[in-house]
Design an enzyme around this catalytic site. Sequence first.
Site, PDB file in Angstrom:
ATOM      1  N   LYS A  49       0.838  -1.202   0.000  1.00  0.00           N
ATOM      2  CA  LYS A  49       0.000   0.000   0.000  1.00  0.00           C
ATOM      3  C   LYS A  49       0.875   1.254   0.000  1.00  0.00           C
ATOM      4  O   LYS A  49       0.609   2.215  -0.717  1.00  0.00           O
ATOM      5  CB  LYS A  49      -0.934  -0.012   1.216  1.00  0.00           C
ATOM      6  CG  LYS A  49      -2.053  -1.043   1.060  1.00  0.00           C
ATOM      7  CD  LYS A  49      -2.844  -1.280   2.343  1.00  0.00           C
ATOM      8  CE  LYS A  49      -3.819  -2.447   2.116  1.00  0.00           C
ATOM      9  NZ  LYS A  49      -4.495  -2.899   3.331  1.00  0.00           N
ATOM     10  N   GLN A  93      -4.632  -1.562   9.593  1.00  0.00           N
ATOM     11  CA  GLN A  93      -4.493  -2.873   8.949  1.00  0.00           C
ATOM     12  C   GLN A  93      -5.080  -3.954   9.863  1.00  0.00           C
ATOM     13  O   GLN A  93      -4.693  -4.071  11.025  1.00  0.00           O
ATOM     14  CB  GLN A  93      -3.000  -3.148   8.662  1.00  0.00           C
ATOM     15  CG  GLN A  93      -2.743  -4.443   7.927  1.00  0.00           C
ATOM     16  CD  GLN A  93      -3.320  -4.452   6.501  1.00  0.00           C
ATOM     17  OE1 GLN A  93      -3.203  -3.474   5.765  1.00  0.00           O
ATOM     18  NE2 GLN A  93      -3.953  -5.547   6.130  1.00  0.00           N
ATOM     19  N   ASP A 116     -11.287   2.720   4.390  1.00  0.00           N
ATOM     20  CA  ASP A 116     -11.710   1.321   4.289  1.00  0.00           C
ATOM     21  C   ASP A 116     -13.233   1.204   4.288  1.00  0.00           C
ATOM     22  O   ASP A 116     -13.768   0.107   4.083  1.00  0.00           O
ATOM     23  CB  ASP A 116     -11.146   0.515   5.474  1.00  0.00           C
ATOM     24  CG  ASP A 116      -9.971  -0.355   5.074  1.00  0.00           C
ATOM     25  OD1 ASP A 116      -9.755  -0.538   3.867  1.00  0.00           O
ATOM     26  OD2 ASP A 116      -9.278  -0.855   5.979  1.00  0.00           O
TER      27      ASP A 116
END
Length: 286
Positions: A49, A93, A116
């Site tokens: 990422k 994460q 997200d």
Amino acid sequence: MTQIIDGKAIAAQIKEDLKTRIAALPAQPGLAVILVGDDPASKVYVGNKVKACEAVGIKSYESRLPAKATQDEIAAEIKAFNDNKHVHGILLQLPVPDHLDSEALVQSIAPEKDVDGLSITNAGKLILGHTDGLVPCTPQGSMRLIKTVKQDLSGLNAVVIGRSNLFGKPMAQLLLRENCTVTTAHSRTKNLEEICRNADILVAAVGREKMVKGEWVKDGAIVIDVGINRQDNGKLCGDVDFDAVSDKAFAITPVPGGVGPMTIACLLENTVKAFEAQSNKNSLAA
Ligand code: NAP
């Protein structure tokens, strides 16, 4: 002839377009990625990422915390990023170590920075049909792949196997938004095979190697394979038995090279969308 949907190429094009879009922005978008602990797969995902951010011109802010970090320490890190005006997107994460309340941490991310799409605000916006929310990246990427092979999905039967907050539930909402008739299957579903055979669009997100067999799939279906499974031989494979299913499907995504690259491309896009929304809000407030 079955179409193999090339997620890698489609994601590369999205990233190229983003480069141009980002270069024209008045300031640089920033994405903060928080990694707790040393899970090797998570480390690889975070590394990818960060690299993808650099490639398109997004500034990344990495925060690596030890596995024994406390809830309060991580919450403080999230708060600092919430308050940092150079950071437009924040990603925690997952999974985080077991002693932590991951849901509370996710919900402490400011909804406008929740790239997200897991906050109650963004999940609610998706369900209510608001288009200004941030949609989870993997379902968003999966929908983009479906749209490359069929534009009008109205009236099609769609089956999503899996009901996670990260994928299955938002995927079902996106398909509903496209006027599909949607069935969400899960571990307690009866007659899964029969349900799948009725699907014009079949999306598998379970995490079970090759569980979707050739005979589960209707001729001419679009099959999206979200699963990532490591086989005994070390190679990756999806939740779909690719060789058997690709004989029947109209279009299918491979693993790797299908949905996976789209997740990162959509994360970058969500960060730019978050930047633009925050810039608009600030200019209205000024
Ligand atoms: P998850 O939270 O573990 O959810 C798995 C879902 O599968 C659950 O809803 C579960 O049902 C259902 N399930 C389990 N066994 C089943 C069975 N025998 N029959 C039908 N349904 C069953 O996983 P996730 O986060 O959604 O991820 C799913 C897969 O996608 C994983 O392989 C993951 O690695 C992959 N993934 C890939 C990407 C990417 O970028 N390519 C991104 C995210 C996830 P219950 O709810 O009843 O337990």
